[in-house]
Design an enzyme around this catalytic site. Sequence first.
Site, short mmCIF file in Angstrom:
data_model
loop_
_atom_site.label_atom_id
_atom_site.label_comp_id
_atom_site.label_asym_id
_atom_site.label_seq_id
_atom_site.Cartn_x
_atom_site.Cartn_y
_atom_site.Cartn_z
N GLY A 1 0.77 -1.27 0.06
CA GLY A 1 -0.03 0.23 0.06
C GLY A 1 0.96 1.36 0.18
N GLU B 1 13.82 -4.46 -3.84
CA GLU B 1 12.93 -4.78 -5.03
C GLU B 1 13.55 -4.72 -6.16
OE1 GLU B 1 9.59 -2.28 -5.10
OE2 GLU B 1 8.24 -3.80 -6.14
#
Lengths: 379, 325
Positions: free
Chosen positions: A125, A242
């Site tokens: 989120g 990431e």
Amino acid sequence: MDLNFTPEEEAFRVKARAWLEGNAPAPMESMDTPDGFEQHRDWEEHLYEHGWAAVSWPREFGGRDATLIEWLIFEEEYYRVGAPRRLNQNGLFLLGPVLLEYGTKEQKERYLPKIVSAEEIWCQGWSEPNAGSDLASLTSKATRDGDEWVLTGQKTWCSRGVYADWMFGLFRSDPSSERHKGLSYILVPLESPGVTVRPIAQIDGEPGFAEVFLDNVRVPVANTLGPEGEGWQIAMSTAGFERGVALRSPGRFMASADRLVSSYMAREHLVSPSLRNDVINSWMEVEAYRLYTFWSVSRKLAGGTIGAEASLNKVWWSEMDVRLHDTALRLLGEDATLPLGDEHWLDGFLFSLAGPIYAGTNEIQRNIIAERVLGLPRS
Amino acid sequence: MKFILSEEQMLFRHTVREFLEKECTPEIARSGFNRERWAQLAQLGAVGLAAPADEGGLGLGEVDLVLLLEEAGRAALPDPLIETSMVAIPLLREAEANDLLLEAADGDVVMSVGLAGSRYVTYATDADVLLLQLGGAMFALQRDDVKLQLMPSIDMARPVFRVEWLSEAGTKIGEGADLVEAAFDRAVLGAAAQLLGIAQRCVEMAADYAKERHQFGKPIGSFQAIKHKLADALLMVEFARPVVYRAAASIAEVSHHRERDVSMAKVYAGRAAKRATRAALQTLGAIGYTQEHDLHIWMKRSWSLEAAWGTSDFHRDRIADEVMG
């Protein structure tokens, strides 16, 4: 400099290969469909039961203490047998490493094992309707009330949000703060009262995205990951990982490159000879990515860090993946847009198009490279 | 798997860089080969790097050679290091031509090479001995044994010659496909290493300029059009580097993928150099298109090395033949 795998690493590969060859599942439906989701979850459970779900994690949290090199080997073998993309990748590759680094003992024990077992699926989120590339302009709020945060706002582009149990999000916890300061990294159970999840159909028609509305959602302050108000720094450490090797190890691309070469060779006499160069260029890009990954992981293992260089990595794999699939579709000629056959190039093509957008757009990555690696002035 | 340079290798690279920053400034790089500098390079151990320690060398390997040549490219060093250190000395070592090996490693005899995969011989009038391929054999010739014709190359600091054998002169050094093919692959790797160094230097040159040069009241490096151009150039450089180093390891370990890996090094370093030189030229603008600025030295070297020992297209085909063969 030694580019050969050690006997231990080779033994690890043999073991992983043997298990994967004996257990690789049949092709599944998209993980964004209800049936496909269950198929992927069953597979994740199976991986977990046999200790292959998170090989590089500590044993106490469901891993097998593998080195980063062994993890890269596992990924090669995993995609070599055609195993599916990981259902809980947000939990495994984005949240997990941050929990391991910043989480309290209680948080690690509470969350990590259920990430590995896929009992709890996570979504991210971060983005909001008005905070995309300019993530620091986000306005979702966390207001302190005793031992609880009261969350209000709207998160969007949450991949797998429709099926997720939890969301890790960034919230403005200091109302007087601006930009990168005063944000907190908070773990939110999506079954909480006040949470509304609205599915968004992705380009393939499946509800791969969700919008998450938070209307006075109460979560314990103990769900804060890392120090209050330092969510940006913690989030960027996820982002670094990431963009770096964690999310997109070379294994998946190596399998794609092998399939591309086979696809080409099977059609060599039917297609334009000009495709040969594009096929070999893609093969080389993947090979270069493999080498670059071993190069940077070796440096990390020797005590170095992967910093802004992770942005180089992200630009490379994402644009390489688009080119590879673009070439694959051209091999299919008039069948390019028909989801026929067992090669699944169209699905891969659609998925590849998201790569330059998610995990920080490639424009943002290029800014990071220019400013932090080359030292150019900020705009 | 430990894909990393050793402390010694990084120190060696640092030593070479410091030496070249002093002894091969851009003004010097324009002026061509110089015997005094060659003697200094020999003293530093750079020339005889790959010669055995008891033959006047350091007994080091291909990775060290690549680091040396990367620095040579970075400095646009106008000396036959690829020809002598990378190709001739390993070839003489292989052929056990120990007298010549010793003289070459000491820096007393400058060497160049003419291989079947290449029409021209570089630095032929600077070299004392030419190693020329005829069929599957290598011969050592004195300069008087050949007729040399200097070609009008745009990169005059790396002169190229047509060579004609005048007689049956020359001493056979060795023969066999292994010997000549290895020599060619070494030359290719040497060119790749220099192209990598050139590319790195051009990105840095462009970034430095973009920080200093102001337009519209700001450094031009603050504009995304420039940032993204230079980021893309750096991307090519950083991804070419492990490809080049791996090719060095493939030669060192006599990998059966040697040809493929060496070709990929040339393709990737060539691509990095092309991207970096173009980005640098565009960033510098008109001044980059002059000889008053130094950029042209590196641009021209990148063109001549791209063309040498097989173009990128030649090497891409060689890779495809193996991958799809």
